[in-house]
Write an enzyme that holds these catalytic residues in place. Sequence first.
Site, PDB file in Angstrom:
ATOM      1  N   THR B   1       0.842  -1.208   0.000  1.00 13.98           N
ATOM      2  CA  THR B   1       0.000   0.000   0.000  1.00 13.98           C
ATOM      3  C   THR B   1       0.877   1.258   0.000  1.00 13.98           C
ATOM      4  OG1 THR B   1      -1.637  -1.174   1.307  1.00 13.98           O
ATOM      5  CG2 THR B   1      -1.841   1.219   1.244  1.00 13.98           C
ATOM      6  N   ARG B  29     -11.784  -9.699  -2.294  1.00 18.19           N
ATOM      7  CA  ARG B  29     -11.681  -8.995  -1.004  1.00 18.19           C
ATOM      8  C   ARG B  29     -11.254  -7.543  -1.222  1.00 18.19           C
ATOM      9  NH1 ARG B  29      -7.116  -6.299   1.459  1.00 18.19           N
ATOM     10  NH2 ARG B  29      -7.480  -6.183   3.699  1.00 18.19           N
ATOM     11  N   GLY B  31     -10.088  -3.925   0.843  1.00 15.87           N
ATOM     12  CA  GLY B  31      -9.548  -3.462   2.124  1.00 15.87           C
ATOM     13  C   GLY B  31      -9.993  -2.036   2.423  1.00 15.87           C
ATOM     14  N   ASP B  32      -9.264  -1.392   3.342  1.00 10.84           N
ATOM     15  CA  ASP B  32      -9.634  -0.032   3.778  1.00 10.84           C
ATOM     16  C   ASP B  32      -9.240   1.040   2.765  1.00 10.84           C
ATOM     17  OD1 ASP B  32      -6.911  -0.718   4.424  1.00 10.84           O
ATOM     18  OD2 ASP B  32      -6.787   1.115   5.585  1.00 10.84           O
ATOM     19  N   THR B  52      -2.248   2.496   6.307  1.00 14.68           N
ATOM     20  CA  THR B  52      -1.684   1.280   5.707  1.00 14.68           C
ATOM     21  C   THR B  52      -1.570   0.224   6.794  1.00 14.68           C
ATOM     22  OG1 THR B  52       0.201   0.280   4.585  1.00 14.68           O
ATOM     23  CG2 THR B  52       0.698   2.080   6.113  1.00 14.68           C
ATOM     24  N   GLY B  53      -1.691  -1.060   6.370  1.00 17.00           N
ATOM     25  CA  GLY B  53      -1.614  -2.156   7.346  1.00 17.00           C
ATOM     26  C   GLY B  53      -2.727  -3.139   7.083  1.00 17.00           C
ATOM     27  N   GLY B  55      -6.009  -4.048   6.630  1.00 15.97           N
ATOM     28  CA  GLY B  55      -7.166  -3.219   6.287  1.00 15.97           C
ATOM     29  C   GLY B  55      -8.408  -3.466   7.099  1.00 15.97           C
TER      30      GLY B  55
END
Lengths: 177, 135
Positions: B1, B29, B31-32, B52-53, B55
Amino acid sequence: MSQPIAIAIHGGAGNIRMDKMPADKQQSYQKGLENAIKVSYDRLAGNGSAMDAVETAVTRMEDYPLFNAGRGSVVDHRGKIEMEAAIMDGANLEAGAAVGLERTRNPVALARAIRHHSQHIMLNGEGAENFAREHSIPQEDEQYFITDHRYDQWVQLDEQGAVSLDHNAPQGGEEIG
Amino acid sequence: TVGAVALDGNGHLAAATSTGGMVNKKYNRIGDTPLIGAGTYADNRWGAVSTTGHGEYFMRLVAAYSVISMREFGGMELTRATQLLIHHKLDKLGGQGGLIAIDPSGRICMPFNAPGMFRASMRNDAQEPLIAMFD
């Protein structure tokens, strides 16, 4: 001091450890960050807008194969690429986002085009990439995105039947989220 | 990310985030990153945030907007709001990651609870950019 101008960028967070990252790889990441921060700061210093600056920074990092975005994205369960991005303008709370992208060279550019040229905020998959083509957002073949490193990472994980944040993936001691 | 937050010469703020997601992910899928309020948010009055990380944790926390609302409704400084988000709320949930954030005065915060985060920043009152990776 005149009006402050400033920019910050990230290339992901995770299991990034100095003791596990070879010096040459540290230098490669350093180079990617340095390029992105300098080019985008120069946009700001040249009276560019905050939207221009964040799009410039993210585009540079999408183009840089080490970061998990654009070229160098991680590989999904099908052995393909599936990217997502968003951009938001603090001046008017306008935003654009796109998910499920497989061919768009710079997902952040598509997110911005959605913000400027559509009445929606988020577009998905085939529809999002039809919109990209209608707005001349560059598309690439799949091989443009998949690097050897990401392919190898995926093969190892797929054999284990695992899903992982790339920073925890095999060979990924220094990999990034 | 990857992500960026910026303050321009007209006092405008912006945020952008982009990712390939998770290795070997299935079922399309998401993510955030593309979710406004979770991975990306900007409001000229309070700040701009990119996360970031892992999500799923940032989605559950509506992380990017949580920082903004702690500023707007809680009167918090950016430093305290971002530290609380990462080192209290994210930690408590068991999530891992980081964020970058900037406020209208040009203050920059880049907290993370992972072993490292690739990050850089530059302001017009500095000579050189700050570039860092490890804790």
